[in-house]
Write an enzyme that holds these catalytic residues in place. Structure first.
Site, PDB file in Angstrom:
ATOM      1  N   HIS A  50       0.764  -0.761   0.180  1.00 44.11           N
ATOM      2  CA  HIS A  50       0.191  -0.067   0.196  1.00 44.11           C
ATOM      3  C   HIS A  50       0.407   1.217   0.053  1.00 44.11           C
ATOM      4  CE1 HIS A  50      -3.460  -2.451   1.725  1.00 44.11           C
ATOM      5  NE2 HIS A  50      -3.588  -2.197   0.278  1.00 44.11           N
ATOM      6  N   GLU A  79       0.373  -5.197  11.887  1.00 45.72           N
ATOM      7  CA  GLU A  79       0.268  -2.983  11.572  1.00 45.72           C
ATOM      8  C   GLU A  79       0.681  -3.162  12.695  1.00 45.72           C
ATOM      9  OE1 GLU A  79      -1.579  -2.252   9.185  1.00 45.72           O
ATOM     10  OE2 GLU A  79      -3.333  -4.229   9.123  1.00 45.72           O
ATOM     11  N   GLU A  92       1.747   4.121   3.015  1.00 48.49           N
ATOM     12  CA  GLU A  92       1.764   3.124   4.392  1.00 48.49           C
ATOM     13  C   GLU A  92       3.490   3.119   4.299  1.00 48.49           C
ATOM     14  OE1 GLU A  92      -0.143  -0.626   4.756  1.00 48.49           O
ATOM     15  OE2 GLU A  92      -2.224   0.475   4.434  1.00 48.49           O
ATOM     16  N   HIS A 117       2.370  -3.405   7.203  1.00 53.57           N
ATOM     17  CA  HIS A 117       1.185  -2.379   7.666  1.00 53.57           C
ATOM     18  C   HIS A 117       1.449  -1.737   7.937  1.00 53.57           C
ATOM     19  CE1 HIS A 117      -1.067  -4.526   3.270  1.00 53.57           C
ATOM     20  NE2 HIS A 117       0.233  -5.779   4.252  1.00 53.57           N
TER      21      HIS A 117
END
Length: 424
Positions: free
Chosen positions: A175, A383, A178, A307
């Protein structure tokens, strides 16, 4: 990840990027606020969705339903309107960032700096560092595994000091927005190569490490040069709306494992989570899958995708909150080891468990493909910081702390995985 979405009061001011050592964005967010709000019930959630019918709305993450806190970015001309709307709906809120552009400026990129982990860097700086490390160490095997839609290289690094090792794969920046993802992955790689810590040296001897720090180079460059909030890759997807052509696929929704089964707006081409018209459509994803598949079955024993944000260790599966992997309890024990160790340096708490259960149900993610198709016995999405104060816009002065806590977590995770027989 927490929900973060953009309520555009007006189109952000488009400016030509000046020639300067410090990166400037063509799209700016001066005086845009970030509101933190809590959705208590289904009625509030439905009313929140209706906002898109009243004003221009840009979601950056999936709506996970009531019972969650969300961050909302609101343009300056709509502050009063949105506040009155939230108060009418009895939604509790507070302003956590008064000027988004000032926060973005705290992560400005100095194009003249060498690679370090006190600031964010351009793709060229990251790749130059990778090339230098590869040239300096004969135990590093570096390849271009494919090209992006716009023709940029997707690079890999394989660290192997001993024959017969099993491997751990680290994936970064699928992504675009990020930035902390590739910053953390390169921090970890630097530790494996250059750290004098005996434990990191041992891990680099006893395991092979495969690193793909930048899966989405086109989107990453776009976030540096045009739109900091961009998520997808940059291939025109064939759709259009009132703003013109729609670009990009959310590549972490495009893997062919339960593709298209679940996910917020995964079938909306102009939204940030569009998973494609069919699975495996993106050159970046095909390159990554081909690279992973080039190794012998059973060689890669762990696949870790990095992420932002929310501080989770998310395990398979993403497509369901009632179906779990056969070795789910084992995976939870390994994730718990990461969580416990990662909290020690600075107190950052990481929650662990199946992503469909903890976060939201979504299909087509890399970790699920790695587990379900490639049969890699431990896969996860990590994350990173934080829990929503800065979210996707984590200031660069936190990069090193993130690297330190994730390094601590990684050491514990690998040791626990070995104890559990993952590498047997």
């Amino acid at each position: 990840m927490r929900l973060l979405f953009l309520l555009l009061a007006i189109l952000p001011l488009a400016l030509a990027a000046p020639k300067s050592a410090v990166a400037r964005y063509a799209v700016r967010y001066d005086n845009f606020r970030i509101y933190s709000l809590f959705i208590d019930n289904g009625g509030q959630m439905e009313e929140l969705k209706k906002i898109s019918q009243e004003i221009s709305v840009h979601f950056l993450n999936e709506l996970a339903g009531p019972g969650n806190s969300y961050n909302v970015i609101v343009g300056p001309l709509l502050h009063k309107y949105v506040e009155s709307k939230l108060e009418y709906l009895e939604i509790v809120y507070k302003v956590i960032v008064d000027d988004l552009q000032k926060l973005l400026d705290k992560s400005a990129v100095d194009k003249d700096t060498e690679m370090e982990w006190e600031s964010y860097h351009t793709l060229d700086t990251i790749y130059d560092w990778v090339d230098k490390e590869c040239a300096a160490h004969d135990y590093l095997e570096c390849k271009v595994i494919g090209q992006s839609y716009e023709g940029r290289d997707i690079k890999s690094i394989r660290l192997s000091k001993r024959e017969g090792n099993k491997a751990i794969l680290l994936e970064g920046n699928i992504h675009a927005m990020e930035w902390i993802s590739s910053a953390t992955v390169t921090f970890l790689l630097n530790q494996l190569i250059n750290s004098e810590d005996p434990e990191m040296q041992r891990l680099s001897e006893e395991y092979d490490w495969i690193v793909v720090p930048m899966v989405n180079p086109d989107g990453f460059v776009y976030t540096h040069e045009v739109e900091r909030l961009w998520r997808k890759n940059r291939r025109p997807n064939g759709a259009s709306n009132s703003s013109g052509l729609c670009y990009g696929i959310d590549m972490n929704r495009n893997f062919d494992y339960h593709w298209g089964g679940a996910g917020w707006n995964i079938d909306e081409p102009c939204d940030h989570w569009f998973g494609g018209d069919e699975p495996n459509t993106e050159s970046e994803i095909l390159a990554l899958q081909s690279f992973v598949s080039s190794f012998d079955d059973g060689y890669i024993r762990s696949y870790m995708a990095f992420h932002a944000y929310g501080q989770y260790v998310l395990l398979p599966y993403g497509h369901s909150n009632t179906e779990f992997p056969p070795n789910y309890e084992q995976m939870k024990r390994i994730a718990a080891a990461f969580s416990d160790a990662a909290s020690e340096p600075y107190g950052s708490a990481f929650t662990y468990g199946a992503s469909g259960l903890l976060n939201y149900v979504v299909s087509g993610a890399a970790k699920d493909w790695a587990y379900g198709v490639k049969k890699i016995p431990f896969t996860c999405t990590v994350e990173l910081r934080d829990k929503g104060t800065f979210g996707f816009f984590l200031p660069s002065n936190q990069i090193t702390e993130v690297g330190v806590e994730v390094t601590a977590g990684l050491k514990a995770l690998v040791n626990k995985a070995a104890e559990e027989g993952i590498f047997d």
